[in-house]
Design an enzyme around this catalytic site. Structure first.
Site, PDB file in Angstrom:
ATOM      1  N   ASP A  90       3.598  -1.835   4.083  1.00  0.00           N
ATOM      2  CA  ASP A  90       4.554  -1.726   2.971  1.00  0.00           C
ATOM      3  C   ASP A  90       5.962  -1.637   3.530  1.00  0.00           C
ATOM      4  O   ASP A  90       6.166  -1.230   4.686  1.00  0.00           O
ATOM      5  CB  ASP A  90       4.273  -0.453   2.147  1.00  0.00           C
TER       6      ASP A  90
ATOM      7  N   ALA B  37       0.823  -1.222   0.000  1.00  0.00           N
ATOM      8  CA  ALA B  37       0.000   0.000   0.000  1.00  0.00           C
ATOM      9  C   ALA B  37       0.854   1.269   0.000  1.00  0.00           C
ATOM     10  O   ALA B  37       0.339   2.366   0.200  1.00  0.00           O
ATOM     11  CB  ALA B  37      -0.949  -0.008   1.209  1.00  0.00           C
ATOM     12  N   GLY B  38       2.156   1.123  -0.240  1.00  0.00           N
ATOM     13  CA  GLY B  38       3.028   2.293  -0.196  1.00  0.00           C
ATOM     14  C   GLY B  38       3.069   3.084  -1.494  1.00  0.00           C
ATOM     15  O   GLY B  38       3.172   4.306  -1.481  1.00  0.00           O
TER      16      GLY B  38
ATOM     17  N   TYR C  84      10.307 -13.886 -12.365  1.00  0.00           N
ATOM     18  CA  TYR C  84       9.003 -13.394 -11.899  1.00  0.00           C
ATOM     19  C   TYR C  84       7.906 -14.422 -12.214  1.00  0.00           C
ATOM     20  O   TYR C  84       7.042 -14.696 -11.373  1.00  0.00           O
ATOM     21  CB  TYR C  84       8.722 -12.071 -12.596  1.00  0.00           C
ATOM     22  N   ALA C  85       7.988 -15.011 -13.429  1.00  0.00           N
ATOM     23  CA  ALA C  85       6.987 -16.019 -13.810  1.00  0.00           C
ATOM     24  C   ALA C  85       7.010 -17.180 -12.817  1.00  0.00           C
ATOM     25  O   ALA C  85       5.966 -17.677 -12.379  1.00  0.00           O
ATOM     26  CB  ALA C  85       7.254 -16.523 -15.227  1.00  0.00           C
TER      27      ALA C  85
ATOM     28  N   SER D  32       0.135 -13.286 -11.430  1.00  0.00           N
ATOM     29  CA  SER D  32       0.189 -12.479 -12.654  1.00  0.00           C
ATOM     30  C   SER D  32      -0.067 -13.418 -13.812  1.00  0.00           C
ATOM     31  O   SER D  32       0.289 -14.611 -13.740  1.00  0.00           O
ATOM     32  CB  SER D  32       1.587 -11.862 -12.795  1.00  0.00           C
TER      33      SER D  32
HETATM   34  N1  LIG Z   1       0.772  -3.525 -12.314  1.00  0.00           N
HETATM   35  C1  LIG Z   1       0.670  -4.607 -13.082  1.00  0.00           C
HETATM   36  O1  LIG Z   1       0.549  -4.532 -14.315  1.00  0.00           O
HETATM   37  C2  LIG Z   1       0.687  -5.987 -12.460  1.00  0.00           C
HETATM   38  C3  LIG Z   1       0.457  -7.096 -13.293  1.00  0.00           C
HETATM   39  C4  LIG Z   1       0.473  -8.370 -12.728  1.00  0.00           C
HETATM   40  C5  LIG Z   1       0.699  -8.531 -11.378  1.00  0.00           C
HETATM   41  N2  LIG Z   1       0.919  -7.430 -10.610  1.00  0.00           N
HETATM   42  C6  LIG Z   1       1.180  -7.655  -9.188  1.00  0.00           C
HETATM   43  O2  LIG Z   1       0.258  -6.881  -8.423  1.00  0.00           O
HETATM   44  C7  LIG Z   1       0.876  -6.487  -7.201  1.00  0.00           C
HETATM   45  C8  LIG Z   1       0.757  -4.984  -7.018  1.00  0.00           C
HETATM   46  O3  LIG Z   1       1.292  -4.375  -8.162  1.00  0.00           O
HETATM   47  P1  LIG Z   1       1.417  -2.786  -8.327  1.00  0.00           P
HETATM   48  O4  LIG Z   1       1.440  -2.538  -9.791  1.00  0.00           O
HETATM   49  O5  LIG Z   1       0.443  -2.077  -7.454  1.00  0.00           O
HETATM   50  O6  LIG Z   1       2.909  -2.602  -7.802  1.00  0.00           O
HETATM   51  P2  LIG Z   1       3.661  -1.331  -7.181  1.00  0.00           P
HETATM   52  O7  LIG Z   1       5.105  -1.495  -7.549  1.00  0.00           O
HETATM   53  O8  LIG Z   1       2.961  -0.074  -7.551  1.00  0.00           O
HETATM   54  O9  LIG Z   1       3.479  -1.609  -5.612  1.00  0.00           O
HETATM   55  C9  LIG Z   1       4.132  -2.680  -4.984  1.00  0.00           C
HETATM   56  C10 LIG Z   1       4.383  -2.297  -3.549  1.00  0.00           C
HETATM   57  O10 LIG Z   1       5.009  -3.403  -2.874  1.00  0.00           O
HETATM   58  C11 LIG Z   1       5.946  -2.865  -1.967  1.00  0.00           C
HETATM   59  N3  LIG Z   1       6.963  -3.850  -1.610  1.00  0.00           N
HETATM   60  C12 LIG Z   1       7.982  -4.307  -2.381  1.00  0.00           C
HETATM   61  N4  LIG Z   1       8.742  -5.166  -1.688  1.00  0.00           N
HETATM   62  C13 LIG Z   1       8.198  -5.267  -0.443  1.00  0.00           C
HETATM   63  C14 LIG Z   1       8.544  -5.993   0.726  1.00  0.00           C
HETATM   64  N5  LIG Z   1       9.613  -6.793   0.752  1.00  0.00           N
HETATM   65  N6  LIG Z   1       7.764  -5.856   1.818  1.00  0.00           N
HETATM   66  C15 LIG Z   1       6.680  -5.037   1.805  1.00  0.00           C
HETATM   67  N7  LIG Z   1       6.323  -4.305   0.734  1.00  0.00           N
HETATM   68  C16 LIG Z   1       7.067  -4.427  -0.388  1.00  0.00           C
HETATM   69  C17 LIG Z   1       6.543  -1.667  -2.704  1.00  0.00           C
HETATM   70  O11 LIG Z   1       7.184  -0.764  -1.819  1.00  0.00           O
HETATM   71  C18 LIG Z   1       5.316  -1.090  -3.387  1.00  0.00           C
HETATM   72  O12 LIG Z   1       4.677  -0.098  -2.599  1.00  0.00           O
HETATM   73  C19 LIG Z   1       2.331  -6.992  -7.273  1.00  0.00           C
HETATM   74  O13 LIG Z   1       2.425  -8.218  -6.589  1.00  0.00           O
HETATM   75  C20 LIG Z   1       2.552  -7.209  -8.745  1.00  0.00           C
HETATM   76  O14 LIG Z   1       3.555  -8.178  -9.009  1.00  0.00           O
HETATM   77  C21 LIG Z   1       0.917  -6.169 -11.104  1.00  0.00           C
END
Ligand SMILES: NC(=O)c1ccc[n+]([C@@H]2O[C@H](COP(=O)([O-])OP(=O)(O)OC[C@H]3O[C@@H](n4cnc5c(N)ncnc54)[C@H](O)[C@@H]3O)[C@@H](O)[C@H]2O)c1
Length: 267
Positions: free
Chosen positions: A47, A22-23, A173-174, A158
């Protein structure tokens, strides 16, 4: 185990959802926090960027009506670190009502190609995406079992997990996101006896800053070409699905994987 855990349990009026990731200001996590607050939950916005979630939670607290019994707090946590997870939940136990749901959204991408995927990168990608999901779920599920009204776990994989690589990431990642899908099925199977459901969402390309803001309009247009809805998704469109899976209406949905990708990947 009691008979009660096998019936549909209404959620308590005062209940907490823990939402990781949520950061990021434009991320999916913040949309989920806002939506769950609107639906009556107290929320722990978690976060690794503790300052970001504390500021976000302060902003949201100020928006709650003075008479509200709901609370929202920001919790700094590295989900891949057991001590950090324990400390985060120790705080949640004291400051918030009973934990009834957990939304595991925190994750990191891995754009490294096959020969660039070093042992160190592999470890970090697996630690955050897969082990982090496990550690957070173990801590939350323990509280759900103690609470006796069941619970909800929502994990985030994903469509890259199905395709072996995609927009943001490749093999590492996959593999990590495929592990999240496997973990979810294990959670569903082992925690069902306590009335806890576990489901995993598989987003396609969503317009956030996950790649550090590199999703330019031109790139979004290119990615939209093989999406039947002909556009990338918005964070609120993922938040809507998560809110359903966290809510009482999804009480008999467990162990399932749901794509939220505009029809990009059909299976
Ligand atoms: N955005 C996309 O297109 C997409 C597609 C497929 C899957 N996802 C997945 O959805 C989820 C959210 O994606 P998003 O786009 O909002 O990502 P984002 O990068 O905007 O947010 C991810 C958050 O996770 C936090 N984070 C990272 N490592 C951490 C840790 N060790 N402990 C606690 N917090 C941590 C980061 O600080 C960040 O605030 C992720 O798991 C991502 O892999 C996103």
């Amino acid at each position: 185990m009691t008979i009660e855990t096998r019936t549909i349990q209404p959620f308590p009026a005062r209940r907490t959802a823990v939402v990781t990731g949520a950061g990021a200001p434009r991320g999916i996590g913040r949309r989920v926090v806002r939506k769950l607050l609107a639906e009556g939950w107290s929320v722990a916005a978690a976060d690794i960027d503790g300052t970001a979630v504390e500021e976000f939670a302060a902003e949201l607290s100020a928006e709650l009506p003075a008479e509200s019994e709901q609370k929202v707090i920001g919790v700094g946590v590295d989900i891949s670190d057991q001590a950090s997870v324990d400390a985060a939940f120790a705080r949640i136990d004291v400051e918030l009502p009973q934990v009834v749901s957990l939304v595991n959204l925190a994750g990191i991408p891995s754009p490294h190609s096959f020969f660039e995927l070093t042992s160190e990168i592999w470890d970090r990608v697996m630690d955050v995406n897969a082990k982090g999901t496990l550690l957070m779920t173990q801590a939350a599920a323990k509280r759900m079992v103690d609470g006796g009204v069941g619970g909800r776990i929502v994990n985030t994989a994903s469509i890259t997990a199905l395709d072996g690589g995609g927009t943001f990431s490749k093999t590492g990642y996959a593999a990590a996101k495929a592990a999240v899908q496997g973990l979810t099925r294990g959670f569903a199977r082992e925690l069902g006896q306590y009335g806890i459901t576990a489901n995993v969402i598989l987003p396609g390309p969503i317009d956030t800053d996950i790649m550090g803001g590199t999703l330019t309009d031109e790139r979004k247009e290119g990615m939209s070409a093989n999406i039947p809805l002909q556009r990338v998704g918005q964070p609120e469109e993922v938040a809507g699905l998560i809110a359903f899976l966290v809510g009482e209406d999804s009480s008999f949905v467990s162990g399932t994987s749901i794509n939220v990708d505009g029809g990009k990947h059909m299976h």
